[in-house]
Structures are given as C-alpha cells and as structure tokens.
Design a protein around this motif. Structure first.
Motif, PDB file in Angstrom:
ATOM      1  N   ARG A 110       0.809  -1.222   0.000  1.00  0.00           N
ATOM      2  CA  ARG A 110       0.000   0.000   0.000  1.00  0.00           C
ATOM      3  C   ARG A 110       0.843   1.273   0.000  1.00  0.00           C
ATOM      4  NH1 ARG A 110      -5.200   0.114   1.616  1.00  0.00           N
ATOM      5  NH2 ARG A 110      -4.840   1.920   2.978  1.00  0.00           N
ATOM      6  N   ARG A 137       2.708   4.500  -0.783  1.00  0.00           N
ATOM      7  CA  ARG A 137       2.698   5.488  -1.871  1.00  0.00           C
ATOM      8  C   ARG A 137       3.557   6.711  -1.532  1.00  0.00           C
ATOM      9  NH1 ARG A 137       0.627   1.607  -3.351  1.00  0.00           N
ATOM     10  NH2 ARG A 137      -1.259   1.261  -4.566  1.00  0.00           N
ATOM     11  N   GLN A 153      -3.575  17.787  -9.394  1.00  0.00           N
ATOM     12  CA  GLN A 153      -4.459  16.676  -9.050  1.00  0.00           C
ATOM     13  C   GLN A 153      -4.031  16.024  -7.737  1.00  0.00           C
ATOM     14  OE1 GLN A 153      -4.557  13.982 -12.369  1.00  0.00           O
ATOM     15  NE2 GLN A 153      -5.886  15.295 -13.604  1.00  0.00           N
ATOM     16  N   TYR A 154      -2.720  15.872  -7.559  1.00  0.00           N
ATOM     17  CA  TYR A 154      -2.227  15.288  -6.304  1.00  0.00           C
ATOM     18  C   TYR A 154      -2.579  16.193  -5.123  1.00  0.00           C
ATOM     19  CZ  TYR A 154       0.424  11.687  -8.764  1.00  0.00           C
ATOM     20  OH  TYR A 154       0.784  10.609  -9.530  1.00  0.00           O
ATOM     21  N   CYS A 213      -5.143  18.188  -4.939  1.00  0.00           N
ATOM     22  CA  CYS A 213      -6.584  18.077  -4.710  1.00  0.00           C
ATOM     23  C   CYS A 213      -6.942  16.748  -4.045  1.00  0.00           C
ATOM     24  CB  CYS A 213      -7.339  18.203  -6.028  1.00  0.00           C
ATOM     25  SG  CYS A 213      -7.242  19.854  -6.767  1.00  0.00           S
ATOM     26  N   ASN A 214      -6.113  15.725  -4.263  1.00  0.00           N
ATOM     27  CA  ASN A 214      -6.401  14.385  -3.750  1.00  0.00           C
ATOM     28  C   ASN A 214      -5.569  14.025  -2.521  1.00  0.00           C
ATOM     29  OD1 ASN A 214      -8.323  13.753  -5.761  1.00  0.00           O
ATOM     30  ND2 ASN A 214      -6.689  13.213  -7.197  1.00  0.00           N
ATOM     31  N   ARG A 215      -5.044  15.038  -1.842  1.00  0.00           N
ATOM     32  CA  ARG A 215      -4.233  14.772  -0.651  1.00  0.00           C
ATOM     33  C   ARG A 215      -4.974  13.907   0.364  1.00  0.00           C
ATOM     34  NH1 ARG A 215       0.149  18.489   0.800  1.00  0.00           N
ATOM     35  NH2 ARG A 215      -0.485  18.227   2.979  1.00  0.00           N
ATOM     36  N   GLU A 216      -6.246  14.198   0.570  1.00  0.00           N
ATOM     37  CA  GLU A 216      -7.029  13.445   1.555  1.00  0.00           C
ATOM     38  C   GLU A 216      -7.164  11.975   1.144  1.00  0.00           C
ATOM     39  OE1 GLU A 216      -8.068  14.556   4.349  1.00  0.00           O
ATOM     40  OE2 GLU A 216      -7.829  16.730   4.157  1.00  0.00           O
ATOM     41  N   LYS A 217      -7.363  11.722  -0.161  1.00  0.00           N
ATOM     42  CA  LYS A 217      -7.507  10.342  -0.633  1.00  0.00           C
ATOM     43  C   LYS A 217      -6.190   9.573  -0.531  1.00  0.00           C
ATOM     44  CE  LYS A 217     -11.241  11.367  -3.897  1.00  0.00           C
ATOM     45  NZ  LYS A 217     -11.667  11.345  -5.322  1.00  0.00           N
ATOM     46  N   LEU A 218      -5.080  10.288  -0.669  1.00  0.00           N
ATOM     47  CA  LEU A 218      -3.766   9.639  -0.584  1.00  0.00           C
ATOM     48  C   LEU A 218      -3.365   9.326   0.852  1.00  0.00           C
ATOM     49  CD1 LEU A 218      -1.638  11.719  -3.138  1.00  0.00           C
ATOM     50  CD2 LEU A 218      -2.082   9.261  -3.262  1.00  0.00           C
ATOM     51  N   ASP A 219      -4.005   9.997   1.797  1.00  0.00           N
ATOM     52  CA  ASP A 219      -3.561   9.960   3.193  1.00  0.00           C
ATOM     53  C   ASP A 219      -3.335   8.544   3.719  1.00  0.00           C
ATOM     54  OD1 ASP A 219      -3.151  11.348   5.840  1.00  0.00           O
ATOM     55  OD2 ASP A 219      -4.852  10.053   6.347  1.00  0.00           O
ATOM     56  N   SER A 220      -4.253   7.627   3.464  1.00  0.00           N
ATOM     57  CA  SER A 220      -4.151   6.277   4.033  1.00  0.00           C
ATOM     58  C   SER A 220      -3.025   5.461   3.402  1.00  0.00           C
ATOM     59  CB  SER A 220      -5.482   5.539   3.858  1.00  0.00           C
ATOM     60  OG  SER A 220      -5.800   5.394   2.482  1.00  0.00           O
TER      61      SER A 220
END
Length: 381
Positions: free
Chosen positions: A54, A56, A119-120, A122-129
């Motif tokens: 997982r 990233r 895009q990264y 904007c997607n910081r929250e989705k990448l968090d995990s």
C-alpha cells in the motif's frame, strides 16, 4: 546506519493531538513515490522501512533539507541492491512526485506535469491512508546532523545526476571521451601493446561524483624549509586558503560540507564521503593558529562533531573510525592546540567538556597518543 521503523510512526501519529496532526498534514510537504515494489528498503533521514503493497510515499514532511534513499530487493530472494538516494530541500506544502522503474530498479525519469501536481494536491485526503507519516520523534536528531547544509550548498555538492550512490559507477573511455581524446589515448600506446592495454580504460562516471571541495596544499609553493616545517605541523595556511577561495561569504558552509559528507557516509553508505569527512576533521583539528582567529567556526565545529560522534552505532561505524587511531590522534592534537591557543576561555571550556564526554562514551585516552598517519611532520634540512 538509519534506524529501522515499523509500526512506531503510525502509533506516534495516532497519539498526536488531532489539531497538531492536522496542522502537520496541511502545512507539511509530501513525497509521492509511485510503483515501489513491496519489500523495497526505503528511508528518509534517520529512519528506514521495508515498504508494503500500500506504500505510496511519506506525508507531513517538515520544510527543509531531507535525504531520501532506497535499496531494491531482488524478486524471490532477500538480496539487497546498492543504496541510492537523493537530497531535497522541501518547501512548505510542496508535493514531490517520483516513480519507480522496475527495469532499472531505480527511480525513473518521469516528470509530472503541472496539471498532475494539481491533481495530487486536490487528492491529498484520498492519498492519506497510503502515506507513511514523517517520523517526528527523530526530527531533532536529523536536524543536529544537517544544521549547516543550506539549499545553496546542497545544490553545489550533489552530483550532476542528482543521486548519491553507494557503489562507484565506472564507465569506459568510449562513453565519456571525445574523439580527439580517444585518438590521443591510442597514440600514447606502444606499438606492441597487449590486448589488455588496448582495452578501454575505466574511470568514475563524472556525472555520479559528489562535488566535494578540493582541500588546498599545506604550504605555499615558495615556502622555505622552516616554513615547510611550520605548515606541516599547523594546517592553518591550508584552512585559510580554503575559506578564502570557497567559503569567504560564509565560512560555516565548511561545516555544512562536513555534515553533508557525514550524511552521505552514514546514511548513503558512500565510503569516499567518509574519506572526505576525515580530511576535513583533520584539517580543522590541526590548524593551530586558526583556532584563535576563527573562534566562531571552532565553536560550531565542536557542536557538529559532538552530534556526529553521538550517532556512531556501536556495531557499524566504530571500528572504521578508530582504525589507525584516526580520531584519537586528531582530537588529541585539537584539544592541545585549543589549550595552547589565545582563544577565549568560553571556547576552551567547551573543548574540555567535549573531551570529557568522549572519554566517558568511547573510553578514549587523549593523554596517551601514539602518533601515526596523521601525526605532524618535521622537515629535516
């Protein structure tokens, strides 16, 4: 060697005050590291991990200098490849994107576009995990090793290819010489040259060399025998020349280079960096007159060396450092030079406390010195 981390950092993040954790996430930088195979050894600063499926990247990275490094693991085995790394001076909220190349077993040449970076963000929250938190429990430890390494100094020292590699990369003449240079090499060979002599000569790839400053000679070219004796026993001329030629704007950058070399060896496993670190330590320890004229430099030198020697792992570094009594010889000379100098009493007091701390930790006897490779030399005439 960097400390191994497992679940400690996740627990550390969980134990943080929610507001603190949120602020660090929002204000800190982020390293997005894509397609890294599970099992790869990955590290940032003084901590390293074996990454999982997982992984990233790393979040909540504090602004400033950081060293990222990795070692590939051969598929189906436990064989670890050479350590490779790079320095980066992170800005607040910066997102740095790197991508793994399975074929090269290294970072690829991939450069994200501005739209991809947006895009990264904007997607910081989705990448968090998928991101590991920066290990704040060792931040002070890292800062103590890198205090004087500015972004400008970092850029002046890193190799042209931007990577710090533990294994020296050699290339043949055909890959780096001009046609004229190759012709000169062929012309220099004897007519009866053997096959081995006609083979391409190998040398270090210039794009991979760390750009360490060359240390000047110990004495002026026109020095008389009496001066040669003085300059061989006191490296002040060499140190002063180095400061005036390279670090006149900020002589503390010299300590930054010393820290950079230490990090490249301790974390990057570059042995040539250790040799350069030794040279700088010897230069500063043996410059007797300079201690009086550059007290501010030596005040910081004691601090830098104190923290560096505090990071020496008992099972890794101590045998190399102690070989040929290098440090005991250099430091015995330094402590004696400090006492004999006209430096202010505050600096001398710091030197005495440093000496006592080293004696307690390493049991080094600075009063029973056997002179060796680094002993002062007397010119006979």
């Amino acid at each position: 060697m960097a400390a191994k981390q497992t679940k400690k950092d996740d627990k550390e993040e969980a134990s943080m005050d929610p507001k603190t954790a949120r602020k660090l996430f929002d204000e800190g930088a982020m390293l997005v590291f894509l397609d890294v195979p599970a099992g790869t050894e990955f590290g940032i600063d003084y901590n390293s991990w074996t990454v999982g499926t997982r992984f990233r990247g790393v979040k909540m990275i504090p602004p400033g200098l950081h060293f990222i490094y990795y070692s590939a693991i051969s598929q189906g085995s436990t064989n670890v490849g050479m350590r490779t790394g790079f320095f980066h001076y992170f800005k607040q909220r910066e997102i740095l994107v790197k991508k793994w190349d399975v074929r090269l077993e290294d970072i690829s040449d991939y450069q994200p576009t501005e739209d991809e970076i947006k895009q990264y963000k904007c997607n910081r929250e989705k990448l968090d995990s998928f991101m590991g938190p920066y290990p704040y429990h060792s931040l002070k430890q890292w800062v103590s090793l890198s205090t004087f390494v500015s972004e400008t100094l970092m850029n002046s020292l890193i190799p042209d290819n931007g990577k710090i590699q533990s294994v020296t990369e050699l290339i043949g003449d055909k890959e780096s010489r001009t046609t004229e240079q190759r012709a000169e090499i062929r012309a220099s060979l004897p007519e009866d040259a053997t096959v081995e002599q006609q083979m391409p000569q190998m040398h270090v790839n210039p794009e991979t060399k760390i750009k360490f400053t060359e240390i000047p000679t110990k004495h002026p070219t026109n020095a008389n025998p009496e001066q040669l004796t003085k300059y061989n026993m006191d490296s002040t001329y060499s140190l002063q020349t180095l400061i005036e030629s390279q670090y006149e704007a900020n002589k503390l950058d010299l300590l930054g280079e010393m820290q950079f070399a230490f990090i490249c060896f301790l974390l990057g496993q570059v042995y040539d960096a250790f040799e350069h670190w030794k040279s700088l330590v010897h230069l500063l320890c043996s410059a007797q007159e300079a201690i009086s004229t550059h007290s501010d430099l030596y005040n910081s030198f004691i601090t830098v060396l104190y923290f560096q020697l505090g990071e020496i792992p008992k099972d890794f570094f101590i045998d190399i450092v102690s070989s040929n009594n290098f440090l005991t010889t250099c430091l015995t000379e330094f402590f004696q030079n400090l006492e004999d100098s006209s430096a202010h009493e505050e600096l001398k007091s710091r030197g005495r406390k440093f000496k006592k701390s080293l004696t307690r930790k390493f049991k080094w006897d600075f009063d029973d010195l056997e002179c060796g490779e680094y002993a002062p030399q007397v010119v006979m005439f």
